[in-house]
Design an enzyme around this catalytic site. Structure first.
Site, PDB file in Angstrom:
ATOM      1  N   HIS A  25     -10.322  -3.169  -0.500  1.00 30.72           N
ATOM      2  CA  HIS A  25     -10.760  -3.320   0.888  1.00 30.72           C
ATOM      3  C   HIS A  25     -11.852  -4.390   0.951  1.00 30.72           C
ATOM      4  O   HIS A  25     -12.482  -4.705  -0.069  1.00 30.72           O
ATOM      5  CB  HIS A  25     -11.301  -1.993   1.417  1.00 30.72           C
ATOM      6  CG  HIS A  25     -10.226  -1.025   1.792  1.00 30.72           C
ATOM      7  ND1 HIS A  25     -10.336   0.321   1.561  1.00 30.72           N
ATOM      8  CD2 HIS A  25      -9.027  -1.200   2.379  1.00 30.72           C
ATOM      9  CE1 HIS A  25      -9.247   0.935   2.003  1.00 30.72           C
ATOM     10  NE2 HIS A  25      -8.435   0.027   2.493  1.00 30.72           N
ATOM     11  N   THR A  42      -8.040 -10.554  -2.137  1.00 31.87           N
ATOM     12  CA  THR A  42      -8.568  -9.953  -3.365  1.00 31.87           C
ATOM     13  C   THR A  42      -8.270 -10.860  -4.548  1.00 31.87           C
ATOM     14  O   THR A  42      -9.133 -11.133  -5.385  1.00 31.87           O
ATOM     15  CB  THR A  42      -7.971  -8.549  -3.593  1.00 31.87           C
ATOM     16  OG1 THR A  42      -8.318  -7.719  -2.481  1.00 31.87           O
ATOM     17  CG2 THR A  42      -8.478  -7.934  -4.878  1.00 31.87           C
ATOM     18  N   SER A  77      -1.909 -11.329   2.169  1.00 29.04           N
ATOM     19  CA  SER A  77      -3.065 -10.502   2.470  1.00 29.04           C
ATOM     20  C   SER A  77      -2.572  -9.103   2.843  1.00 29.04           C
ATOM     21  O   SER A  77      -1.470  -8.965   3.410  1.00 29.04           O
ATOM     22  CB  SER A  77      -3.838 -11.132   3.629  1.00 29.04           C
ATOM     23  OG  SER A  77      -4.883 -10.297   4.045  1.00 29.04           O
ATOM     24  N   GLY A  78      -3.366  -8.083   2.536  1.00 29.64           N
ATOM     25  CA  GLY A  78      -2.963  -6.702   2.815  1.00 29.64           C
ATOM     26  C   GLY A  78      -2.447  -6.473   4.228  1.00 29.64           C
ATOM     27  O   GLY A  78      -1.329  -5.986   4.409  1.00 29.64           O
ATOM     28  N   ASP A  98       0.121  -5.280   1.036  1.00 30.24           N
ATOM     29  CA  ASP A  98       0.186  -3.880   0.593  1.00 30.24           C
ATOM     30  C   ASP A  98       1.637  -3.444   0.475  1.00 30.24           C
ATOM     31  O   ASP A  98       2.019  -2.768  -0.482  1.00 30.24           O
ATOM     32  CB  ASP A  98      -0.545  -2.955   1.580  1.00 30.24           C
ATOM     33  CG  ASP A  98      -2.038  -3.194   1.646  1.00 30.24           C
ATOM     34  OD1 ASP A  98      -2.614  -3.660   0.641  1.00 30.24           O
ATOM     35  OD2 ASP A  98      -2.635  -2.910   2.704  1.00 30.24           O
ATOM     36  N   ASP A 117     -12.677   1.424   0.311  1.00 31.96           N
ATOM     37  CA  ASP A 117     -13.943   1.595   1.024  1.00 31.96           C
ATOM     38  C   ASP A 117     -13.769   2.768   1.991  1.00 31.96           C
ATOM     39  O   ASP A 117     -13.160   2.611   3.041  1.00 31.96           O
ATOM     40  CB  ASP A 117     -14.292   0.321   1.785  1.00 31.96           C
ATOM     41  CG  ASP A 117     -15.514   0.488   2.675  1.00 31.96           C
ATOM     42  OD1 ASP A 117     -16.259   1.477   2.509  1.00 31.96           O
ATOM     43  OD2 ASP A 117     -15.712  -0.370   3.559  1.00 31.96           O
ATOM     44  N   HIS A 125      -5.155  -1.519   9.296  1.00 29.75           N
ATOM     45  CA  HIS A 125      -3.818  -1.362   8.703  1.00 29.75           C
ATOM     46  C   HIS A 125      -3.766  -0.125   7.801  1.00 29.75           C
ATOM     47  O   HIS A 125      -3.109  -0.106   6.773  1.00 29.75           O
ATOM     48  CB  HIS A 125      -3.403  -2.632   7.961  1.00 29.75           C
ATOM     49  CG  HIS A 125      -4.236  -2.948   6.757  1.00 29.75           C
ATOM     50  ND1 HIS A 125      -5.561  -3.298   6.837  1.00 29.75           N
ATOM     51  CD2 HIS A 125      -3.928  -2.943   5.440  1.00 29.75           C
ATOM     52  CE1 HIS A 125      -6.032  -3.497   5.624  1.00 29.75           C
ATOM     53  NE2 HIS A 125      -5.058  -3.283   4.749  1.00 29.75           N
ATOM     54  N   ASP A 155      -0.520   1.147   6.273  1.00 32.38           N
ATOM     55  CA  ASP A 155      -0.028   0.408   5.101  1.00 32.38           C
ATOM     56  C   ASP A 155      -0.734   0.886   3.836  1.00 32.38           C
ATOM     57  O   ASP A 155      -0.121   1.030   2.779  1.00 32.38           O
ATOM     58  CB  ASP A 155      -0.250  -1.097   5.269  1.00 32.38           C
ATOM     59  CG  ASP A 155       0.502  -1.676   6.449  1.00 32.38           C
ATOM     60  OD1 ASP A 155       1.622  -1.202   6.717  1.00 32.38           O
ATOM     61  OD2 ASP A 155      -0.029  -2.590   7.095  1.00 32.38           O
ATOM     62  N   ARG A 178       0.805   6.421  -1.260  1.00 26.78           N
ATOM     63  CA  ARG A 178       1.886   7.406  -1.353  1.00 26.78           C
ATOM     64  C   ARG A 178       2.930   6.957  -2.378  1.00 26.78           C
ATOM     65  O   ARG A 178       3.400   7.753  -3.194  1.00 26.78           O
ATOM     66  CB  ARG A 178       2.533   7.630   0.013  1.00 26.78           C
ATOM     67  CG  ARG A 178       3.633   8.673   0.001  1.00 26.78           C
ATOM     68  CD  ARG A 178       4.186   9.009   1.388  1.00 26.78           C
ATOM     69  NE  ARG A 178       4.523   7.842   2.165  1.00 26.78           N
ATOM     70  CZ  ARG A 178       3.842   7.413   3.238  1.00 26.78           C
ATOM     71  NH1 ARG A 178       2.769   8.044   3.639  1.00 26.78           N
ATOM     72  NH2 ARG A 178       4.227   6.347   3.897  1.00 26.78           N
TER      73      ARG A 178
END
Length: 125
Positions: A11, A40, A58-59, A64, A84, A91, A94, A100
């Protein structure tokens, strides 16, 4: 032994922590095939330019989900996702889906530096 694949996600408030963590364990991570969400990965590469990191989107823009798909395909051996817990995440669905999938496919998942460090130590054996 096959080369292990590690996914790095963090995050926004934890991206610097991830880069510092990777720098601390750079020699241990060198043998891994590393994949990361976009920003990241950029931070990690700035901090550790000798390390090879494949950056995905990007996430919030699908990174993700890209890593989640790689997990479902059996292409990721471990996930380091520095979370975080104190900030809202637009998001979040996601993020939950990625976590999961790591649980469903039973891959090691570290959500903080302490757990990630222990996992790296276990990979040394």
């Amino acid at each position: 032994m096959k080369q292990l694949t590690l996914a790095l996600v963090a995050h926004d408030a934890k991206k610097d922590d991830m880069a510092a963590f990777v720098a601390l364990y750079e020699e241990d991570l060198r043998p891994f095939s590393l994949f990361s969400t976009g920003t990241t990965g950029a931070r990690v590469m700035e901090r550790c330019p000798a390390l090879s990191v494949t950056r995905l989107k990007s996430g919030p823009l699908g990174g993700d989900q890209q890593i989640g798909a790689m997990i479902a395909e059996g292409r990721i051996d471990a996930l380091f996702f520095f979370v975080d817990p104190l900030s809202p995440h637009p998001h979040d669905v996601d993020v939950k889906a990625l976590m999961r999938l790591a649980l469903v496919y039973d891959i090691p998942m570290a959500l903080n530096r302490a757990t990630a460090g222990r996992l790296i130590e276990s990979f040394r054996d």
